[in-house]
Design a protein around this motif. Structure first.
Motif, PDB file in Angstrom:
ATOM      1  N   ALA A 102     -14.812  -5.815   7.404  1.00  0.00           N
ATOM      2  CA  ALA A 102     -13.934  -4.783   7.966  1.00  0.00           C
ATOM      3  C   ALA A 102     -12.472  -5.197   7.829  1.00  0.00           C
ATOM      4  O   ALA A 102     -11.611  -4.380   7.467  1.00  0.00           O
ATOM      5  N   ALA A 103     -12.183  -6.462   8.078  1.00  0.00           N
ATOM      6  CA  ALA A 103     -10.810  -6.943   7.941  1.00  0.00           C
ATOM      7  C   ALA A 103     -10.354  -6.875   6.487  1.00  0.00           C
ATOM      8  O   ALA A 103      -9.221  -6.478   6.199  1.00  0.00           O
ATOM      9  N   ALA A 104     -11.233  -7.254   5.552  1.00  0.00           N
ATOM     10  CA  ALA A 104     -10.893  -7.193   4.126  1.00  0.00           C
ATOM     11  C   ALA A 104     -10.643  -5.750   3.701  1.00  0.00           C
ATOM     12  O   ALA A 104      -9.664  -5.454   3.000  1.00  0.00           O
ATOM     13  N   TRP A 105     -11.515  -4.837   4.128  1.00  0.00           N
ATOM     14  CA  TRP A 105     -11.347  -3.433   3.765  1.00  0.00           C
ATOM     15  C   TRP A 105     -10.053  -2.874   4.360  1.00  0.00           C
ATOM     16  O   TRP A 105      -9.293  -2.187   3.676  1.00  0.00           O
ATOM     17  N   THR A 106      -9.783  -3.183   5.611  1.00  0.00           N
ATOM     18  CA  THR A 106      -8.572  -2.693   6.273  1.00  0.00           C
ATOM     19  C   THR A 106      -7.329  -3.202   5.555  1.00  0.00           C
ATOM     20  O   THR A 106      -6.356  -2.454   5.363  1.00  0.00           O
ATOM     21  N   GLY A 107      -7.351  -4.455   5.124  1.00  0.00           N
ATOM     22  CA  GLY A 107      -6.218  -5.002   4.373  1.00  0.00           C
ATOM     23  C   GLY A 107      -6.000  -4.277   3.063  1.00  0.00           C
ATOM     24  O   GLY A 107      -4.867  -3.956   2.695  1.00  0.00           O
ATOM     25  N   GLU A 108      -7.089  -3.999   2.348  1.00  0.00           N
ATOM     26  CA  GLU A 108      -6.978  -3.257   1.086  1.00  0.00           C
ATOM     27  C   GLU A 108      -6.440  -1.842   1.331  1.00  0.00           C
ATOM     28  O   GLU A 108      -5.581  -1.363   0.601  1.00  0.00           O
ATOM     29  N   PHE A 109      -6.950  -1.192   2.354  1.00  0.00           N
ATOM     30  CA  PHE A 109      -6.495   0.166   2.663  1.00  0.00           C
ATOM     31  C   PHE A 109      -5.021   0.173   3.068  1.00  0.00           C
ATOM     32  O   PHE A 109      -4.256   1.027   2.633  1.00  0.00           O
ATOM     33  N   ALA A 110      -4.617  -0.802   3.869  1.00  0.00           N
ATOM     34  CA  ALA A 110      -3.236  -0.852   4.356  1.00  0.00           C
ATOM     35  C   ALA A 110      -2.238  -1.100   3.232  1.00  0.00           C
ATOM     36  O   ALA A 110      -1.093  -0.665   3.321  1.00  0.00           O
ATOM     37  N   THR A 111      -2.661  -1.790   2.174  1.00  0.00           N
ATOM     38  CA  THR A 111      -1.726  -2.101   1.091  1.00  0.00           C
ATOM     39  C   THR A 111      -1.815  -1.130  -0.076  1.00  0.00           C
ATOM     40  O   THR A 111      -0.979  -1.188  -0.978  1.00  0.00           O
ATOM     41  N   TRP A 112      -2.793  -0.227  -0.071  1.00  0.00           N
ATOM     42  CA  TRP A 112      -2.927   0.732  -1.172  1.00  0.00           C
ATOM     43  C   TRP A 112      -1.785   1.736  -1.137  1.00  0.00           C
ATOM     44  O   TRP A 112      -1.467   2.280  -0.083  1.00  0.00           O
ATOM     45  N   ARG A 113      -1.154   1.978  -2.279  1.00  0.00           N
ATOM     46  CA  ARG A 113      -0.076   2.956  -2.390  1.00  0.00           C
ATOM     47  C   ARG A 113      -0.282   3.767  -3.660  1.00  0.00           C
ATOM     48  O   ARG A 113      -0.448   3.194  -4.735  1.00  0.00           O
ATOM     49  N   PRO A 114      -0.244   5.101  -3.577  1.00  0.00           N
ATOM     50  CA  PRO A 114      -0.477   5.913  -4.773  1.00  0.00           C
ATOM     51  C   PRO A 114       0.583   5.699  -5.843  1.00  0.00           C
ATOM     52  O   PRO A 114       0.277   5.757  -7.029  1.00  0.00           O
ATOM     53  N   ASP A 115       1.812   5.422  -5.460  1.00  0.00           N
ATOM     54  CA  ASP A 115       2.861   5.234  -6.463  1.00  0.00           C
ATOM     55  C   ASP A 115       2.786   3.868  -7.130  1.00  0.00           C
ATOM     56  O   ASP A 115       3.512   3.595  -8.064  1.00  0.00           O
ATOM     57  N   GLN A 116       1.879   3.000  -6.666  1.00  0.00           N
ATOM     58  CA  GLN A 116       1.715   1.688  -7.274  1.00  0.00           C
ATOM     59  C   GLN A 116       0.431   1.594  -8.089  1.00  0.00           C
ATOM     60  O   GLN A 116       0.127   0.556  -8.632  1.00  0.00           O
ATOM     61  N   SER A 117      -0.329   2.684  -8.157  1.00  0.00           N
ATOM     62  CA  SER A 117      -1.544   2.650  -8.977  1.00  0.00           C
ATOM     63  C   SER A 117      -1.158   2.727 -10.440  1.00  0.00           C
ATOM     64  O   SER A 117      -0.039   3.099 -10.783  1.00  0.00           O
ATOM     65  N   ALA A 118      -2.084   2.389 -11.320  1.00  0.00           N
ATOM     66  CA  ALA A 118      -1.804   2.369 -12.755  1.00  0.00           C
ATOM     67  C   ALA A 118      -1.358   3.732 -13.260  1.00  0.00           C
ATOM     68  O   ALA A 118      -0.579   3.824 -14.196  1.00  0.00           O
TER      69      ALA A 118
END
Length: 158
Positions: free
Chosen positions: A119-135
C-alpha cells in the motif's frame, strides 16, 4: 449491535427510485428508499447504525460528508469495485495516450495490494505520477520514471 461491524454503504437504483443500503456480509442492517442519493438521506440512514470502526462507501457525492458528521471516529474507505468502475468510466479499458496507459496500469496495480508495504509503495507511485511527465505527455518531456520502469517497480512491490 455493538459497533464492531464494518458496514458497506451503497445506493442502488430501481425503476427511477434509489434504495440506500448498509450491509455487513450477507446481512442488510439498514435501508431507506429515496428519489436520489443526498446528504440528508444518507445522514438519516447512518443515524440508524452505531458508529463502526471502519465503513466502506461507494464514493457518491451525497455520501461524502455524512460519515464524518455522524461517525467522526470511523475510518471511511472507498469500495474497490466502485474505484474500478470510476476508472473504467474515465479512462476506458484501452487508453490510447501514454499517460492514460500509465494511469490504468497504476489503477490495476491497486487491486493487487495486499499488505501495508505494498500500500505504501502504491501510494508513493500514485503521489508522484504526473500526466505531463509521461512519455506521451502534453509537453513531450521524458518522465522522471519511464512507464516501463514504473510498471516494473509496481510489479516488484506487489
Amino acid at each position: 449491535m455493538t459497533g464492531e461491524i464494518h458496514p458497506v454503504v451503497d445506493g442502488t437504483y430501481f425503476n427511477g427510485w434509489c434504495v440506500l443500503v448498509a450491509y455487513a456480509g450477507r446481512h442488510v442492517i439498514a435501508w431507506q428508499w429515496c428519489d436520489r442519493e443526498k446528504h440528508a438521506l444518507w445522514a438519516a440512514l447512518l443515524q440508524q447504525i452505531p458508529a463502526p470502526l471502519v465503513a466502506v462507501v461507494d464514493g457518491h457525492k451525497g455520501l461524502e460528508s455524512a460519515p464524518r458528521e455522524h461517525w467522526p471516529e470511523t475510518k471511511v474507505r472507498r469500495c474497490l469495485f466502485h474505484i474500478r468502475q470510476n476508472i473504467r468510466t474515465h479512462l476506458m479499458m484501452r487508453p490510447k495516450l501514454e499517460a492514460g496507459k500509465e494511469l490504468l496500469a497504476l489503477a490495476k496495480a491497486l487491486t493487487h495490494v495486499t499488505d501495508l508495504d505494498q500500500a505504501a509503495a502504491w501510494t508513493g507511485e500514485f503521489a508522484t505520477w504526473r500526466p505531463d511527465q509521461s512519455a506521451g505527455g502534453r509537453n513531450q518531456r521524458r518522465a522522471q520514471t519511464p512507464s516501463s520502469k514504473r510498471k516494473l517497480r509496481l510489479k516488484k512491490a506487489m
